[in-house]
Design an enzyme around this catalytic site. Structure first.
Site, mmCIF file in Angstrom:
data_model
loop_
_atom_site.group_PDB
_atom_site.id
_atom_site.type_symbol
_atom_site.label_atom_id
_atom_site.label_comp_id
_atom_site.label_asym_id
_atom_site.label_seq_id
_atom_site.Cartn_x
_atom_site.Cartn_y
_atom_site.Cartn_z
ATOM 1 N N GLU A 60 0.822 -1.207 0.000
ATOM 2 C CA GLU A 60 0.000 0.000 0.000
ATOM 3 C C GLU A 60 0.858 1.260 0.000
ATOM 4 O O GLU A 60 0.515 2.260 -0.633
ATOM 5 C CB GLU A 60 -0.968 0.024 1.179
ATOM 6 N N HIS A 82 -0.054 -14.545 -0.176
ATOM 7 C CA HIS A 82 1.286 -14.831 0.329
ATOM 8 C C HIS A 82 1.657 -16.234 -0.130
ATOM 9 O O HIS A 82 1.062 -17.216 0.314
ATOM 10 C CB HIS A 82 1.293 -14.693 1.851
ATOM 11 N N VAL A 83 2.605 -16.327 -1.037
ATOM 12 C CA VAL A 83 2.882 -17.595 -1.708
ATOM 13 C C VAL A 83 4.185 -18.261 -1.282
ATOM 14 O O VAL A 83 4.424 -19.415 -1.640
ATOM 15 C CB VAL A 83 2.858 -17.423 -3.249
ATOM 16 N N ARG A 84 5.019 -17.552 -0.521
ATOM 17 C CA ARG A 84 6.278 -18.134 -0.062
ATOM 18 C C ARG A 84 6.694 -17.410 1.214
ATOM 19 O O ARG A 84 6.619 -16.196 1.294
ATOM 20 C CB ARG A 84 7.349 -17.983 -1.128
ATOM 21 N N SER A 85 7.148 -18.155 2.194
ATOM 22 C CA SER A 85 7.563 -17.524 3.448
ATOM 23 C C SER A 85 8.999 -17.017 3.344
ATOM 24 O O SER A 85 9.802 -17.514 2.553
ATOM 25 C CB SER A 85 7.437 -18.511 4.611
ATOM 26 N N LEU A 119 -5.101 3.196 -14.712
ATOM 27 C CA LEU A 119 -5.016 4.529 -14.123
ATOM 28 C C LEU A 119 -6.158 5.375 -14.651
ATOM 29 O O LEU A 119 -6.090 5.899 -15.757
ATOM 30 C CB LEU A 119 -3.665 5.185 -14.465
ATOM 31 N N GLY A 120 -7.212 5.450 -13.886
ATOM 32 C CA GLY A 120 -8.352 6.285 -14.256
ATOM 33 C C GLY A 120 -8.206 7.679 -13.660
ATOM 34 O O GLY A 120 -7.232 7.990 -12.980
#
Length: 159
Positions: free
Chosen positions: A80, A108-111, A126-127
């Site tokens: 963010e 979260h796909v890998r620690s 991008l509006g």
């Protein structure tokens, strides 16, 4: 159009030619984010290009959860932070511009248990009043750890 704005058909709107209109002073930007949670987590912006912003965050006692791996919430804060700053830089030719993340999610796909993670935010759309970002976070071996999406509301001081 004002400044370096131009129509980008792939985004269907007018945006700045670059995420940043002028040469970027990373020291100044990092002083701007050296407040609040970004300071606590050690987040730094390390590069800005025409279609990306890149940042990093240490994986240490500040960002690990009790099981010793990177806390998913810390990854989302990194995502963010980057997307919001990128939206702000795009909208910054309007002195009244304000941006706020209105939705964020991540897979979260890998620690990761130590080192530094690096994130790259790129625009998906991008509006005029909403920006949509994809932020990928990698570990030091360039393995994908988290893929996040961020929606940012762009408005004026009264929005």
């Amino acid at each position: 159009m004002v400044g370096l704005r131009r129509f980008l058909p792939q985004y269907g709107c007018f945006v700045n030619k670059y995420i940043s209109q002028a040469p970027v002073d990373l020291v100044q930007i990092n002083q701007g984010i050296n407040l609040g949670i970004e300071k606590v987590l050690g987040i730094r912006i390390i590069a800005i290009g025409p279609d990306f912003i890149c940042g990093e965050m240490p994986v240490d006692e500040r960002t690990r959860q009790p099981f010793g791996i990177l806390h998913g919430g810390a990854s989302i804060v990194l995502a963010e932070t980057l997307g919001s700053w990128a939206s702000y830089m795009i909208a910054s030719d309007d002195p009244a511009a304000r941006v706020a993340g209105i939705e964020v999610s991540g897979s979260h796909v890998r620690s990761v248990s130590s080192g530094v993670v690096t994130a790259v935010a790129r625009p998906v759309r991008l509006g005029r009043s909403v920006h949509f970002w994809r932020i990928d976070i990698h570990d030091q071996e360039n393995n994908l750890c988290c893929s996040a999406k961020l929606t940012v509301k762009v408005g004026g001081s009264k929005d």
